[in-house]
Scaffold this motif. Sequence first.
Motif, PDB file in Angstrom:
ATOM      1  N   GLU A  52     -22.586 -26.167 -25.000  1.00  0.00           N
ATOM      2  CA  GLU A  52     -22.461 -26.906 -23.742  1.00  0.00           C
ATOM      3  C   GLU A  52     -22.268 -28.397 -23.950  1.00  0.00           C
ATOM      4  OE1 GLU A  52     -25.786 -26.029 -21.315  1.00  0.00           O
ATOM      5  OE2 GLU A  52     -25.298 -23.898 -21.077  1.00  0.00           O
ATOM      6  N   SER A  53     -23.014 -28.990 -24.862  1.00  0.00           N
ATOM      7  CA  SER A  53     -22.935 -30.429 -25.044  1.00  0.00           C
ATOM      8  C   SER A  53     -22.192 -30.752 -26.325  1.00  0.00           C
ATOM      9  CB  SER A  53     -24.340 -31.042 -25.085  1.00  0.00           C
ATOM     10  OG  SER A  53     -25.079 -30.477 -26.141  1.00  0.00           O
ATOM     11  N   GLY A  54     -21.914 -32.028 -26.516  1.00  0.00           N
ATOM     12  CA  GLY A  54     -21.239 -32.454 -27.722  1.00  0.00           C
ATOM     13  C   GLY A  54     -19.811 -32.873 -27.433  1.00  0.00           C
ATOM     14  N   MET A  55     -19.253 -33.712 -28.290  1.00  0.00           N
ATOM     15  CA  MET A  55     -17.901 -34.222 -28.139  1.00  0.00           C
ATOM     16  C   MET A  55     -16.979 -33.485 -29.101  1.00  0.00           C
ATOM     17  SD  MET A  55     -16.564 -38.163 -28.437  1.00  0.00           S
ATOM     18  CE  MET A  55     -17.153 -38.289 -30.130  1.00  0.00           C
ATOM     19  N   LEU A  56     -15.970 -32.811 -28.555  1.00  0.00           N
ATOM     20  CA  LEU A  56     -15.003 -32.052 -29.347  1.00  0.00           C
ATOM     21  C   LEU A  56     -15.687 -30.992 -30.200  1.00  0.00           C
ATOM     22  CD1 LEU A  56     -12.692 -35.003 -30.522  1.00  0.00           C
ATOM     23  CD2 LEU A  56     -12.361 -33.460 -28.567  1.00  0.00           C
ATOM     24  N   GLY A  57     -16.794 -30.478 -29.721  1.00  0.00           N
ATOM     25  CA  GLY A  57     -17.506 -29.438 -30.457  1.00  0.00           C
ATOM     26  C   GLY A  57     -18.509 -29.947 -31.460  1.00  0.00           C
ATOM     27  N   PHE A  58     -18.634 -31.280 -31.601  1.00  0.00           N
ATOM     28  CA  PHE A  58     -19.583 -31.853 -32.555  1.00  0.00           C
ATOM     29  C   PHE A  58     -20.817 -32.346 -31.798  1.00  0.00           C
ATOM     30  CE2 PHE A  58     -15.452 -32.295 -34.517  1.00  0.00           C
ATOM     31  CZ  PHE A  58     -15.684 -31.886 -35.819  1.00  0.00           C
ATOM     32  N   LYS A  59     -21.992 -32.058 -32.335  1.00  0.00           N
ATOM     33  CA  LYS A  59     -23.223 -32.510 -31.694  1.00  0.00           C
ATOM     34  C   LYS A  59     -24.322 -32.659 -32.738  1.00  0.00           C
ATOM     35  CE  LYS A  59     -25.914 -29.738 -29.608  1.00  0.00           C
ATOM     36  NZ  LYS A  59     -26.582 -28.838 -28.626  1.00  0.00           N
ATOM     37  N   SER A  60     -25.250 -33.534 -32.437  1.00  0.00           N
ATOM     38  CA  SER A  60     -26.405 -33.712 -33.312  1.00  0.00           C
ATOM     39  C   SER A  60     -27.387 -32.561 -33.099  1.00  0.00           C
ATOM     40  CB  SER A  60     -27.083 -35.052 -33.028  1.00  0.00           C
ATOM     41  OG  SER A  60     -27.494 -35.115 -31.680  1.00  0.00           O
ATOM     42  N   ILE A  61     -28.415 -32.518 -33.935  1.00  0.00           N
ATOM     43  CA  ILE A  61     -29.424 -31.465 -33.870  1.00  0.00           C
ATOM     44  C   ILE A  61     -30.715 -32.065 -33.329  1.00  0.00           C
ATOM     45  CG2 ILE A  61     -30.680 -29.727 -35.211  1.00  0.00           C
ATOM     46  CD1 ILE A  61     -28.478 -30.032 -37.353  1.00  0.00           C
ATOM     47  N   GLU A  62     -31.317 -31.389 -32.368  1.00  0.00           N
ATOM     48  CA  GLU A  62     -32.590 -31.861 -31.825  1.00  0.00           C
ATOM     49  C   GLU A  62     -33.735 -31.396 -32.724  1.00  0.00           C
ATOM     50  OE1 GLU A  62     -33.496 -33.826 -29.213  1.00  0.00           O
ATOM     51  OE2 GLU A  62     -31.362 -34.308 -29.079  1.00  0.00           O
ATOM     52  N   ALA A  63     -34.507 -32.359 -33.200  1.00  0.00           N
ATOM     53  CA  ALA A  63     -35.632 -32.057 -34.085  1.00  0.00           C
ATOM     54  C   ALA A  63     -36.947 -32.322 -33.371  1.00  0.00           C
ATOM     55  CB  ALA A  63     -35.558 -32.904 -35.351  1.00  0.00           C
ATOM     56  N   THR A  64     -37.876 -31.416 -33.531  1.00  0.00           N
ATOM     57  CA  THR A  64     -39.231 -31.600 -33.005  1.00  0.00           C
ATOM     58  C   THR A  64     -40.031 -32.452 -33.972  1.00  0.00           C
ATOM     59  OG1 THR A  64     -39.140 -29.441 -31.921  1.00  0.00           O
ATOM     60  CG2 THR A  64     -41.323 -30.434 -32.225  1.00  0.00           C
ATOM     61  N   VAL A  65     -40.753 -33.425 -33.442  1.00  0.00           N
ATOM     62  CA  VAL A  65     -41.513 -34.366 -34.269  1.00  0.00           C
ATOM     63  C   VAL A  65     -43.002 -34.137 -34.071  1.00  0.00           C
ATOM     64  CG1 VAL A  65     -41.898 -36.788 -34.841  1.00  0.00           C
ATOM     65  CG2 VAL A  65     -39.658 -36.041 -33.988  1.00  0.00           C
ATOM     66  N   VAL A  66     -43.715 -33.951 -35.182  1.00  0.00           N
ATOM     67  CA  VAL A  66     -45.176 -33.867 -35.159  1.00  0.00           C
ATOM     68  C   VAL A  66     -45.705 -34.950 -36.091  1.00  0.00           C
ATOM     69  CG1 VAL A  66     -47.208 -32.451 -35.620  1.00  0.00           C
ATOM     70  CG2 VAL A  66     -45.120 -31.395 -34.710  1.00  0.00           C
TER      71      VAL A  66
END
Length: 643
Positions: free
Chosen positions: A335-349
């Motif tokens: 769904e998101s991202g530009m031209l099929g490229f997107k960053s990865i969401e990381a959970t932070v503890v």
Amino acid sequence: MSYPKLNARHIQNLSSATTLEPHWGYADRAIPCTNDAGSCAYLDVVYSAHDRGMLYTGVLWSSIGGILLIWALIRLLHEPNISLSLIAPRLAGIRKLRVSFAVLSRKFLLPDAAHMVFGRTTRIQVFILAALAGYLLIFSFVGITYNTWVTPVSNMDGVYNTRSSIGPWSDRIGVLAYALTPLSVMLSSRESFLSLVTGLPYQTFNFLHRWLGYIIFVQSSLHTIGWCIVELRLYQPQPSVGIEWVTQTYMVWGIVAMILLLLIFALSTPWGIRLTGYETFRKLHYVLAMVYIGACWGHWKQLKCFLLPSLIFWFLDRGARFIRTGVLHYHPGEESGMLGFKSIEATVVCFVDENHGDVIRLEMENIQDTWNIGQHYYLCFPKISMWQSHPFTPLNAPVIAKGQVKHSYILRAKKGETKRIADLASNGRLTTPVILTGAYGESITKNLAPNTNIVCVAGGTGITYVLPVLLGLAQQPPSPNRKLDLIWVIKHASNTQWIQEELDLLRTVRKDMNLKIRIFATRDPSSQASSKESTLPVKNDDEKDMKSSQSSPSADICDSELDVPIKLGGGSADRSRHPDLQKLITEFLDDTIGGPTTIFASGPGSMLSDLRDIVATCNSASKVWSGQEKFDVSLVYDDRLEW
């Protein structure tokens, strides 16, 4: 017949020349020489010395190419790392000879060289550097006729030039400095051609890259000093000759190149890195190095045969990094991202540690191929800075689940970018975008024989390097002849929370794996044991070790969740609070049934230096030759300078 104008420094009379004699990497020579006898003899030495110098650079690169070719063939034909007792008798002799030689070289070349000069690096690295420096030293001087010629200055009675072999010698070391430039770039590449051929991770070459840069700086300085003596003192009349020389275009570029090289050298020293900060140093290093190569081209374009490959290697490295990153983050249809490229969401503890810096654990998932155990990724946090990335090793075993691969990392947040990530977590932000580049490095477990015993030694967050080794073995059928040991040195017993899930898994399978887990908390005073031992039960097989430790100055507690004894230090600042690695590893080897041993390690430099010395003393080529494989002990460690 007309000829293109040659530089005045070559003192050649073109009007009477019948032909131009080409010389690779140098100006063409006018034939015949119609200068005075001394000048003609000097030109003979100049051109013959240059031609031999080019031949020596060819020999140097042919030797490097030959070594790499032989190395690649050995890797291609190398059989898997199988125990000597499990291979055919007709191959046993060859294999025994090879293993014994490896053990012998490990015993003498694995320990650290002189710390004051080379830092924490092995003797084998210094040996290779010495071999290269010896070659360069010899061929900087041989093949040059050393003499002095006093020649008259045309149209000036009573004025003489002093021509000497300083000029040809200065040219020789300048040619060698140019010839080493592509090698220096290759040694610094993250997308390393050398790693592809040798199987060694790119960080292995950092030491040689740094010292080769020092050699190029010395060569260039001597080249500059030599020609300054010639043009500003020996040639007459002064100062007109010197002014005419220094204002020529090629000399202006030479001065620019030397200034840039001086800046590169100053910024790459420990003092320079501390002054600018590592990230600033790294980016300045990239830019200055490329401009320096361009200035060298402007100074002496006849040697572009060395400069063009340097530029090509650099751009290939940068392009390959960009492609790697794109492949990891190209997910068309999402769904998101530009031209099929997107960053990865990381959970932070975040695990708070006010004294030594908070520790952060990152969890993320991505659609990708798995990495090999021992490889690492560069992580960029675009919410903080798009211009920085840092190398981290995933602490989990690489497994595909539901089409995705999970990444888990722990990193200590002391200052800079990692500190800002910790601040995000403390401010209530539980996720942050991450851009990955990798994986880099080689598999560290692919050649393990079924009967290879394993010791994993880690200090603090260095557990991320060794933990995947054990987690990967936990997914395989257990080997009855293999003995495993984990030695983890941490500051506080509470630090086990960083990898609670992974330690729980190892605890459940440790009996089947024949695994012993030993954790040492060096900053927790042993007085804590008296208040905890009554409430924390001892359930594991190491109960006898705990009982014996109660008579020592430090004591053990047992983590109720891990069911693993944690040995507490004295809480003091002296070294005695740390485990005796020599004793622990020696006892491990004494308890093994047979087979070689591999020690995986990551942690502070002092710990790795100690382990190199310990492993060297444990190796014995004569005993391995007689069939005692337990004296074949190897060390695999995380040697990234950026770690």
